[in-house]
Design a protein around this motif. Structure first.
Motif, PDB file in Angstrom:
ATOM      1  N   ASN A  19      -7.540 139.628  31.056  1.00 61.90           N
ATOM      2  CA  ASN A  19      -8.455 140.534  31.749  1.00 61.90           C
ATOM      3  C   ASN A  19      -9.776 139.870  32.096  1.00 61.90           C
ATOM      4  O   ASN A  19     -10.486 140.340  32.988  1.00 61.90           O
ATOM      5  CB  ASN A  19      -8.704 141.775  30.888  1.00 61.90           C
ATOM      6  N   SER A  20     -10.133 138.784  31.433  1.00 60.82           N
ATOM      7  CA  SER A  20     -11.420 138.118  31.669  1.00 60.82           C
ATOM      8  C   SER A  20     -11.343 136.991  32.688  1.00 60.82           C
ATOM      9  O   SER A  20     -12.377 136.564  33.198  1.00 60.82           O
ATOM     10  CB  SER A  20     -11.955 137.547  30.357  1.00 60.82           C
ATOM     11  N   CYS A  25      -5.421 133.376  36.457  1.00 57.71           N
ATOM     12  CA  CYS A  25      -4.438 132.329  36.158  1.00 57.71           C
ATOM     13  C   CYS A  25      -3.765 132.540  34.813  1.00 57.71           C
ATOM     14  O   CYS A  25      -2.963 131.713  34.401  1.00 57.71           O
ATOM     15  CB  CYS A  25      -5.068 130.946  36.235  1.00 57.71           C
ATOM     16  N   LEU A  26      -4.059 133.631  34.136  1.00 58.45           N
ATOM     17  CA  LEU A  26      -3.416 133.917  32.851  1.00 58.45           C
ATOM     18  C   LEU A  26      -2.613 135.207  32.965  1.00 58.45           C
ATOM     19  O   LEU A  26      -3.001 136.136  33.667  1.00 58.45           O
ATOM     20  CB  LEU A  26      -4.470 134.063  31.751  1.00 58.45           C
ATOM     21  N   SER A  27      -1.508 135.226  32.238  1.00 56.50           N
ATOM     22  CA  SER A  27      -0.671 136.430  32.209  1.00 56.50           C
ATOM     23  C   SER A  27       0.047 136.483  30.871  1.00 56.50           C
ATOM     24  O   SER A  27       0.091 135.500  30.139  1.00 56.50           O
ATOM     25  CB  SER A  27       0.343 136.412  33.356  1.00 56.50           C
ATOM     26  N   CYS A  53     -11.855 132.167  29.190  1.00 61.42           N
ATOM     27  CA  CYS A  53     -10.739 132.532  28.309  1.00 61.42           C
ATOM     28  C   CYS A  53     -10.976 131.987  26.901  1.00 61.42           C
ATOM     29  O   CYS A  53     -10.698 132.659  25.910  1.00 61.42           O
ATOM     30  CB  CYS A  53      -9.420 132.041  28.869  1.00 61.42           C
ATOM     31  N   PHE A  54     -11.485 130.778  26.805  1.00 69.56           N
ATOM     32  CA  PHE A  54     -11.771 130.161  25.510  1.00 69.56           C
ATOM     33  C   PHE A  54     -12.829 130.976  24.754  1.00 69.56           C
ATOM     34  O   PHE A  54     -12.675 131.255  23.562  1.00 69.56           O
ATOM     35  CB  PHE A  54     -12.254 128.721  25.707  1.00 69.56           C
ATOM     36  N   TYR A  55     -13.884 131.361  25.432  1.00 72.66           N
ATOM     37  CA  TYR A  55     -14.993 132.064  24.774  1.00 72.66           C
ATOM     38  C   TYR A  55     -14.657 133.500  24.384  1.00 72.66           C
ATOM     39  O   TYR A  55     -15.181 134.009  23.397  1.00 72.66           O
ATOM     40  CB  TYR A  55     -16.250 132.033  25.655  1.00 72.66           C
ATOM     41  N   VAL A  56     -13.792 134.158  25.130  1.00 70.69           N
ATOM     42  CA  VAL A  56     -13.489 135.560  24.817  1.00 70.69           C
ATOM     43  C   VAL A  56     -12.325 135.721  23.848  1.00 70.69           C
ATOM     44  O   VAL A  56     -12.157 136.780  23.258  1.00 70.69           O
ATOM     45  CB  VAL A  56     -13.215 136.403  26.081  1.00 70.69           C
ATOM     46  N   CYS A  57     -11.535 134.677  23.661  1.00 70.94           N
ATOM     47  CA  CYS A  57     -10.356 134.775  22.790  1.00 70.94           C
ATOM     48  C   CYS A  57     -10.779 134.991  21.339  1.00 70.94           C
ATOM     49  O   CYS A  57     -11.552 134.201  20.789  1.00 70.94           O
ATOM     50  CB  CYS A  57      -9.499 133.522  22.899  1.00 70.94           C
TER      51      CYS A  57
END
Length: 73
Positions: A19-20, A25-27, A53-57
């Motif tokens: 979602n971020s 490019c992510l699913s 994606c790295f920071y929100v994971c």
């Protein structure tokens, strides 16, 4: 090539990275990991290595982002 690499067995499929991602490019795939979750997949052609994606994971080590040439994984 820029890309984000998902460690399948660390991902809990929470979709926060999906979602971020501003480049979509992510699913979430249909395969199940060792923890019993459907995990995230990356489409490297769309990734600009922004790192969101790295920071929100919420799972440490689940996502690694490579900018430019990266080692084959």
């Amino acid at each position: 090539m820029n890309r984000s690499v998902i460690e399948a067995d660390l991902c809990k499929g929470c979709r926060v990275c999906v979602n971020s991602c501003p480049n979509h490019c992510l699913s979430i795939g249909s395969a199940i990991n060792r923890l019993g979750y459907q995990y995230a997949h990356s489409t490297p052609e769309k990734c600009n290595a922004c790192g969101i994606c790295f920071y929100v994971c919420p799972e440490p080590g689940a996502i690694t982002v490579y900018k430019g040439d990266a080692p084959d994984v």
